[in-house]
Scaffold this active site. Structure first.
Site, PDB file in Angstrom:
ATOM      1  N   HIS A 240      84.585  38.733 -12.902  1.00  0.00           N
ATOM      2  CA  HIS A 240      84.965  38.412 -14.277  1.00  0.00           C
ATOM      3  C   HIS A 240      85.314  39.702 -15.001  1.00  0.00           C
ATOM      4  CE1 HIS A 240      84.624  37.155 -18.464  1.00  0.00           C
ATOM      5  NE2 HIS A 240      84.566  35.894 -18.070  1.00  0.00           N
ATOM      6  N   CYS A 278      89.964  35.594 -16.715  1.00  0.00           N
ATOM      7  CA  CYS A 278      89.483  35.167 -18.032  1.00  0.00           C
ATOM      8  C   CYS A 278      90.475  35.643 -19.083  1.00  0.00           C
ATOM      9  CB  CYS A 278      88.092  35.719 -18.322  1.00  0.00           C
ATOM     10  SG  CYS A 278      87.483  35.188 -19.939  1.00  0.00           S
ATOM     11  N   HIS A 305      89.521  31.112 -16.541  1.00  0.00           N
ATOM     12  CA  HIS A 305      88.931  30.759 -17.825  1.00  0.00           C
ATOM     13  C   HIS A 305      90.063  30.730 -18.847  1.00  0.00           C
ATOM     14  CE1 HIS A 305      84.609  32.413 -16.875  1.00  0.00           C
ATOM     15  NE2 HIS A 305      84.976  31.431 -16.074  1.00  0.00           N
ATOM     16  N   ASP A 348      86.785  27.700 -22.367  1.00  0.00           N
ATOM     17  CA  ASP A 348      85.692  28.647 -22.583  1.00  0.00           C
ATOM     18  C   ASP A 348      85.543  28.917 -24.069  1.00  0.00           C
ATOM     19  OD1 ASP A 348      83.718  30.409 -21.874  1.00  0.00           O
ATOM     20  OD2 ASP A 348      85.052  31.967 -21.135  1.00  0.00           O
ATOM     21  N   HIS A 349      84.306  29.133 -24.511  1.00  0.00           N
ATOM     22  CA  HIS A 349      84.005  29.582 -25.871  1.00  0.00           C
ATOM     23  C   HIS A 349      84.732  28.756 -26.934  1.00  0.00           C
ATOM     24  CE1 HIS A 349      82.718  33.896 -24.481  1.00  0.00           C
ATOM     25  NE2 HIS A 349      82.078  32.927 -23.857  1.00  0.00           N
ATOM     26  N   TYR A 365      79.028  27.922 -26.348  1.00  0.00           N
ATOM     27  CA  TYR A 365      79.183  26.787 -25.438  1.00  0.00           C
ATOM     28  C   TYR A 365      78.884  25.464 -26.145  1.00  0.00           C
ATOM     29  CZ  TYR A 365      79.877  30.182 -21.804  1.00  0.00           C
ATOM     30  OH  TYR A 365      80.392  31.206 -21.048  1.00  0.00           O
TER      31      TYR A 365
END
Length: 394
Positions: A240, A278, A305, A348-349, A365
């Site tokens: 990542h 990501c 991501h 994500d997020h 999350y």
């Protein structure tokens, strides 16, 4: 792409029944109850895999099988810890799980200063303020020589901030930077630790004398050691990117953009050595052209991501809409669908919205915010699939 969701195990307030209803196909999770460095036994892996499958879903990606700090800084026990890591990879393969997302960030995983930064529409997002992070570094952590790492304009903001900061404000910064965003990810610091700042200082001390080149060499050592196991058991390891993608707290960061990714892939040139693309982490760095990076490294990407960041003129950044920001998720979907339409992807997020903040979800999350993002991304994927003549799985 395969639509997946990060799920934090049987105690997650977001249940697998909920995920099944919103179009999730695969689960991204880990054995969060196993201490860092210990072997993931086949029995524990099987128990969780069968639980996921009993809900009509598949355990698609491990995020993450943590790389212990001692491996990162090159401690005396790193060879033992690497052997444990290899055994865990072997056990995952035996249970049919072949993709592992990990990171090589020293001490601190992803960093934010505000976990509920208000948006004009009433929602909130994660936010990174350079000035607030510098305040934490200089006046709370009291890291030796910290002032030298910050620009004069930021130091001026920090001094102005010092006049108004309360104990509650400082406590919130500690919670946001080293507790609430870390405990459920890395396990280094937990929410019930009584002295998190002191524990954090001790972790930083472990990296005394470790510069970028040494951290790179330690990563090369780790990857060289585990790749034969990955080859033997068909395991894809995908690192990542660093979040944020620049050095912080005097610690080197070695997965920040093009040059770093190229170095990592060439240092141990094995198809099982890949990246987690990501888009959010990469788009938080003004130096990164996210679309060009996707084109360049799509063939070595094993997990995606999808999120996006907006950078302000002063360098602060926030999570953007999944249809906005710097990442251009629409073009990224085109790139990855052309390369590998079976690639696992997760949003994500997401935003915190419509009461998410009251439900005790892990920072970043949310359920409704990520569900909203999943709906946006599913529409993008369906449109791109039609463009490319691919079948979209409803």
């Amino acid at each position: 792409m395969l639509r997946t969701w990060r799920w934090f195990g049987k105690n997650d307030k977001i249940t697998l029944e909920m995920l099944k209803q919103i179009g999730v196909e695969g689960v991204v999770t880990a054995l969060h109850d196993v201490p860092n460095g210990e072997v993931w036994t086949r029995e524990k892996i099987r128990d969780l895999r069968e639980y996921i499958e009993s809900h009509g879903l598949k355990w698609s990606v491990v995020e993450s099988l943590p790389v212990s700090e001692s491996i990162k800084y090159g401690g005396a026990d790193r060879d033992l810890l690497i052997e444990n890591y290899k055994e865990s990879l072997k056990n995952l393969s035996a249970e049919g799980i072949h993709t592992v997302c990990y990171n090589f960030m020293p001490v601190l995983d992803w960093a934010r200063t505000d976990l509920e930064h208000p948006n004009s529409d009433g929602t909130s997002n994660l936010y990174f303020s350079h000035a607030q992070f510098a305040y934490f570094d200089i006046h709370i952590l009291k890291r030796e020589g910290a002032e030298k790492d910050w620009d004069p304009a930021i130091l001026k903001e920090v001094e102005d901030m010092k006049q108004t900061m309360t104990d509650a404000d400082e406590h919130r910064l500690v919670e946001n930077i080293i507790v609430k965003t870390q405990g459920f990810v890395s396990g280094n610091i937990k929410e019930d630790d009584e002295h998190p700042v002191e524990l954090f200082r001790q972790l930083l001390q472990l990296y005394q004398g470790i510069d970028k080149e040494q951290l790179r060499e330690n990563m090369r050592y780790f990857l060289s050691a585990v790749m034969p196991t990955c080859d033997a058991f068909d395991m894809n390891l995908c690192v990542h990117p660093d979040d944020p993608p620049f050095p912080i707290l005097g610690l080197p960061r070695i997965v920040t953009g093009d040059e770093d990714i190229r170095w990592m892939l060439e240092a141990v040139d094995n198809p099982h050595n890949g990246i987690t693309f990501c888009a959010g982490s990469l788009s938080a760095g003004a130096h990164n052209n996210v679309v060009e990076l996707a084109r360049k490294y799509a063939s070595r990407t094993w997990f995606v991501h999808l999120r996006s960041c907006h950078i302000y003129p002063n360098g602060d950044f926030t999570e953007a809409s999944h249809l906005g920001g710097r990442a251009d998720l629409i073009e990224l979907v085109r790139i990855f669908e052309k390369t590998n339409p079976d690639l696992p992807m997760r949003v994500d997020h997401g935003k915190t919205m419509l009461g998410d903040e009251e439900r005790g979800y892990n920072a970043g999350y949310s359920f409704l915010g990520r569900m909203f993002a999943m709906g946006q991304v599913q529409g993008v994927i369906a449109t791109v699939d039609r463009e490319l003549g691919l079948e979209f799985k409803i």
